[in-house]
Design a protein around this motif. Sequence first.
Motif, PDB file in Angstrom:
ATOM      1  N   PHE A  96       0.819  -1.207   0.000  1.00  0.00           N
ATOM      2  CA  PHE A  96       0.000   0.000   0.000  1.00  0.00           C
ATOM      3  C   PHE A  96       0.850   1.253   0.000  1.00  0.00           C
ATOM      4  O   PHE A  96       2.055   1.226   0.209  1.00  0.00           O
ATOM      5  CB  PHE A  96      -0.919   0.017   1.231  1.00  0.00           C
ATOM      6  N   THR A 102      -0.392   0.762   7.130  1.00  0.00           N
ATOM      7  CA  THR A 102      -0.688  -0.595   6.665  1.00  0.00           C
ATOM      8  C   THR A 102      -0.468  -1.667   7.717  1.00  0.00           C
ATOM      9  O   THR A 102      -1.021  -2.740   7.611  1.00  0.00           O
ATOM     10  CB  THR A 102       0.146  -0.983   5.434  1.00  0.00           C
TER      11      THR A 102
ATOM     12  N   ASP B 218      -6.425   1.366   6.715  1.00  0.00           N
ATOM     13  CA  ASP B 218      -5.622   0.619   5.745  1.00  0.00           C
ATOM     14  C   ASP B 218      -5.176  -0.736   6.278  1.00  0.00           C
ATOM     15  O   ASP B 218      -5.070  -1.694   5.530  1.00  0.00           O
ATOM     16  CB  ASP B 218      -4.373   1.439   5.368  1.00  0.00           C
TER      17      ASP B 218
END
Lengths: 328, 325
Positions: A96, A102, B218
């Motif tokens: 990412f 992440t 994320d």
Amino acid sequence: MNPLLQVTDLQTHFFTRDGVAKAVDGVSFTLEKGQVLGLVGESGSGKSVTGFSILGLVDPPGRITGGQILFDGTDLVAGGEPALRHLRGKRIAMIFQDPMMTLNPVLRIDTQMVETVRAHEDVSHAEALRRAREALVQVGISPPDERLKSYPHQFSGGMRQRVAIAIALLHKPDLIIADEPTTALDVTIQAQILSELQTLCATSGTALIWITHDLAVVSGLADRLAVMYAGRIIEEGPTAEVIARPRHPYTRGLIDSVPRGKRHGAMLTQIKGMTPSLLKLPKGCKFMPRCPRADRVCEAEPSLVPLTSERSVRCFHPHDDAEEVLQP
Amino acid sequence: MIVYLVRRLGQSILAIIAMAVLVFAGVYFIGNPVDVLINPEATQAEILATTQRLGLDKPLYEQFGIFIWNALHGDLGTSFVYGRPALEIILERLPATMELAVVALILSVGIGIPLGIWAGLRPNSLSGKTIMGGSILGFSLPNFWQGMLLILIFAVLLGWLPAGGRGETRAFLGMQVSFLTWDGLSHLLLPAINLALFKMSLIIRLTRANTREVCLQDYVKFARAKGLAGRRIVLVHVLKNIMIPVVTIIGLELGSMIAFAIVTETVFAWPGMGKLLIDSINLLDRPVIVAYLMLTVLIIVSINLMVDVIYSLLDPRIRLSEMKG
């Protein structure tokens, strides 16, 4: 032999309250084993959504509404979630953009790596840990045993991205999708990560889709370039040729707007206007309102036309092959 | 970690001292307990004698000094009404309240967190919306009314559960508890549900909001990209992150449940500390009120201290920065 990845007429749309945003609207490309594809475009051009679509990780209100994604012969769109889960992290890995986000902040690195190994292979914890350690060594993190016991916040951004890369490499995947993995990093770290990933992919024969807005980064890395604009690929070809002789006015604008060794104080070239809102796309060629070469013909929708066996462009008035952009 | 704990302990002691001053002064100004305690027919000499016997003729600072001195020796005064140490009377009632609060907490956490996660993962589904609608009801109904309604439905109309009292108790770790006997458990259920409903709603809403927020992060997407199963993502990646705010709330609410179970205890005639406090205020039994409030402060402060420790166990970032500091 089948290509590793064949995307055909991919459509990923977002159903928002204000209308349907066609983030990806008819994207097609193929990727051979071990090849590096640079997917270039501005913010909102649909490059990241293309990457997420391949892994089936598009969040609602978005979803894939059409097209085909053939990975090694299997259709990922038709296969659905169970089929995708076994590919994710195993044969297709993803890195990412923001390494600070992440890794899960409350789990140790070893937990996050071991779970990845054991999600796909029935191995003991000790064996999984050994593999995790090996992957950390591979991306140059030392001392690995101590680092395995650390939490993400004890790492710098560049180190975290290395950990993310190590996680992606755990299963020696056939394909890594890297979504602007160096954008959030310092230039020096950027260069290191870039060259390391390149080496790792080359030695293991891993194919790479490198999603970026930065032409300078991708030009030294990718075998082929696909330039995206408003959800479509508008130009595709071997990297060196696309950079040296861009055919689409948009690609040319992108290359011209990269600052290079011009005279000090000289004005930078820019593409006038802004990327159109995906909810209110112009009719015909989506680049027409900003294009210096547009005329009445462009009110019709251009299609991606092959120019040679290697190159194609979506434009009624492409630049001549002879016109080279100014080199530094 | 040690430095951090010592500092937090110091803060806690300061809070207890400040509270002691406030409580003592506040109770002093409520009124003269002698007026309530003594026979209205009593002579002036008798009133004076009682006032002197209870030590109420001394100036406020001197009374406070005596109180603190005795408190440091574990004596929080003798009840004017019962003529026994105030602390002893309260501690007799403590197990009942503690049991009620702990069972209520287990109910609210055990039901609240799963429902909250469920609603957070499916915010637009019918089940998710029903859970949220129910939670609004849970914390907007007045506690006493909700208690009476529970009695009406489950005790009067259906006759499934008893309406009040504690039922049969059994000794457990030196305390008399209800939950070990079937009769006691049936008495415990309704008041515990009544006390739990509000907290449960709070935990559902908090958990849902946090689940939704964490799911957009994320690292959850990355966990999916790693090919993890949905169950592991929710139970490890999501749950561990949402536990941090939830633990804070649980800590705060456990304190307030022990301290302010008054309404529930009154409605269900549960012989706990809350009932004792109401009686003591009516009789101006100063030592019992002060001792009760001091004990409550002590409980809340200790729970908060525990929450901070659990907090640092859950969130490695807190651990590190505090260790440096």
